[in-house]
Design a protein around this motif. Sequence first.
Motif, PDB file in Angstrom:
ATOM      1  N   PRO A  89       0.801  -1.228   0.000  1.00  0.00           N
ATOM      2  CA  PRO A  89       0.000   0.000   0.000  1.00  0.00           C
ATOM      3  C   PRO A  89       0.833   1.278   0.000  1.00  0.00           C
ATOM      4  CG  PRO A  89      -0.780  -1.527   1.675  1.00  0.00           C
ATOM      5  CD  PRO A  89       0.484  -2.081   1.117  1.00  0.00           C
ATOM      6  N   SER A  90       2.061   1.211   0.463  1.00  0.00           N
ATOM      7  CA  SER A  90       2.870   2.427   0.483  1.00  0.00           C
ATOM      8  C   SER A  90       3.286   2.861  -0.925  1.00  0.00           C
ATOM      9  CB  SER A  90       4.116   2.222   1.347  1.00  0.00           C
ATOM     10  OG  SER A  90       4.886   1.156   0.837  1.00  0.00           O
ATOM     11  N   PHE A  91       3.164   1.965  -1.897  1.00  0.00           N
ATOM     12  CA  PHE A  91       3.514   2.316  -3.267  1.00  0.00           C
ATOM     13  C   PHE A  91       2.309   2.756  -4.091  1.00  0.00           C
ATOM     14  CE2 PHE A  91       7.137  -0.563  -2.344  1.00  0.00           C
ATOM     15  CZ  PHE A  91       8.132   0.380  -2.494  1.00  0.00           C
ATOM     16  N   TYR A  92       1.126   2.818  -3.489  1.00  0.00           N
ATOM     17  CA  TYR A  92      -0.047   3.283  -4.224  1.00  0.00           C
ATOM     18  C   TYR A  92       0.141   4.748  -4.592  1.00  0.00           C
ATOM     19  CZ  TYR A  92      -2.666  -0.838  -2.688  1.00  0.00           C
ATOM     20  OH  TYR A  92      -3.106  -2.109  -2.463  1.00  0.00           O
TER      21      TYR A  92
END
Length: 117
Positions: A89-92
């Motif tokens: 999710p941190s790369f969304y």
Amino acid sequence: MGSTVFNKLLLVAGFASLAHAAFSAAHHRTYLRLTEQEWTSLPLDIILQTVISLVLVIYNIIQIVGNFKEIRATVDMQQKTWDTLGNFPSFYTFNHRGRALNPSYKTPKPSEIEASK
């Protein structure tokens, strides 16, 4: 709940006892300098206080922290499914130029941008 408070109190007492042992060692060293005696080692009571305080601090830190995680990464990975392995999710990214390539995309007006803030 009650045991964690007790462990925290014992931890504070252990740190206080460890600080007292350090102060006693420095005071003993100063006493030896003033009396011009040769320093050989610390007295047994200071050594015992240091060791007991250190054991008390280590034990209570382990009790307060709780369960340790496994060092091997495979233990955590065994519980995950194939669907969640690639999920980061941190790369969304939601603000990217891909929406400008959409033919129905309309550039927002500056007044609309300020109104959304």
